[in-house]
Design a protein around this motif. Structure first.
Motif, PDB file in Angstrom:
ATOM      1  N   LEU A 129      41.308  40.468  52.588  1.00  0.00           N
ATOM      2  CA  LEU A 129      41.454  41.840  52.113  1.00  0.00           C
ATOM      3  C   LEU A 129      40.727  42.804  53.040  1.00  0.00           C
ATOM      4  CD1 LEU A 129      42.397  43.945  50.081  1.00  0.00           C
ATOM      5  CD2 LEU A 129      40.382  43.376  48.668  1.00  0.00           C
ATOM      6  N   ALA A 130      39.506  42.467  53.405  1.00  0.00           N
ATOM      7  CA  ALA A 130      38.748  43.337  54.312  1.00  0.00           C
ATOM      8  C   ALA A 130      39.470  43.511  55.640  1.00  0.00           C
ATOM      9  CB  ALA A 130      37.348  42.764  54.536  1.00  0.00           C
ATOM     10  N   GLY A 131      40.019  42.408  56.159  1.00  0.00           N
ATOM     11  CA  GLY A 131      40.733  42.482  57.429  1.00  0.00           C
ATOM     12  C   GLY A 131      41.966  43.354  57.360  1.00  0.00           C
ATOM     13  N   SER A 132      42.753  43.213  56.288  1.00  0.00           N
ATOM     14  CA  SER A 132      43.966  44.034  56.188  1.00  0.00           C
ATOM     15  C   SER A 132      43.628  45.503  55.968  1.00  0.00           C
ATOM     16  CB  SER A 132      44.892  43.511  55.085  1.00  0.00           C
ATOM     17  OG  SER A 132      44.307  43.652  53.815  1.00  0.00           O
ATOM     18  N   LEU A 133      42.601  45.785  55.179  1.00  0.00           N
ATOM     19  CA  LEU A 133      42.201  47.188  54.972  1.00  0.00           C
ATOM     20  C   LEU A 133      41.624  47.784  56.252  1.00  0.00           C
ATOM     21  CD1 LEU A 133      40.574  47.003  51.414  1.00  0.00           C
ATOM     22  CD2 LEU A 133      42.878  47.802  52.012  1.00  0.00           C
ATOM     23  N   ALA A 134      40.834  46.996  56.994  1.00  0.00           N
ATOM     24  CA  ALA A 134      40.277  47.485  58.260  1.00  0.00           C
ATOM     25  C   ALA A 134      41.386  47.729  59.276  1.00  0.00           C
ATOM     26  CB  ALA A 134      39.254  46.491  58.805  1.00  0.00           C
TER      27      ALA A 134
END
Length: 188
Positions: A129-134
């Motif tokens: 999730l963090a990777g896709s949002l970043a």
């Protein structure tokens, strides 16, 4: 616009969990615990992916009743009172107080969440999730607490799917003589 902070504990080998998914290795000494409470006071929304949510929801609702650790006793009531948003395509619902579920159009929903008035939003863990949002430009800041342990687990801090991201270092702190937090802002 609200700031979206990705706050994550990691090992020396850059992993956020052990090989079997364990998260029993971060040491919450007095200074790191106080910082966690301080961080909670600057936010009004916690954001989770499904796996981290399930771990948190299994412990924090009653942590202050089942644990005698000072951090657990101080943080649990704050956790319960804080609004929580869970991102999951597989969960049908979340049955927790102050909690909503995002199942579809995650990027648009999180962008809309950032536009609402309020304090900071903190994404706790969750590499995918963090990777896709970043990668979508929605993460404003990354705070990494580096613990002196090697885990060998499968998940790195940010799983961006190959998207290269640039950050600027804006601060470092040491907690309890063991944990180093580095804070980075997304380079825009």
């Amino acid at each position: 616009m609200r700031t979206l902070i990705h706050f994550v504990h990691t090992s020396l080998d850059g992993r956020i969990q052990g090989p079997q998914g364990e998260f029993d290795w971060p040491e919450m000494g007095p200074e790191l615990s106080a910082y966690s409470i301080e961080l909670n006071d600057q936010l009004d929304t916690l954001l989770y992916g499904r796996r981290v949510w399930e771990m948190m929801a299994a412990y924090w609702p009653t942590a202050d009743k089942v644990s005698d650790h000072p951090h657990d006793r101080a943080y649990a009531p704050r956790w319960r009172a804080t609004d929580k948003v869970v991102v999951s395509r597989t969960l049908e619902r979340v049955d927790a107080e102050n909690t909503t579920l995002i199942r579809d159009d995650v990027l648009a929903e999180v962008a809309a969440l950032k536009e609402r008035p309020g304090k900071d939003i903190v994404l706790m863990g969750g590499a995918a999730l963090a990777g896709s949002l970043a990668a979508a430009g929605l993460v404003d800041e990354v705070r990494i607490c580096l613990h002196p342990v090697v885990l060998g687990g499968p998940h790195a801090v940010l799983a961006t799917g190959g998207t290269r991201l640039g950050f600027d270092l804006v601060g470092t702190r040491v907690f309890d003589g063991r944990v180093v937090e580095t804070t980075y802002r997304t380079r825009r």
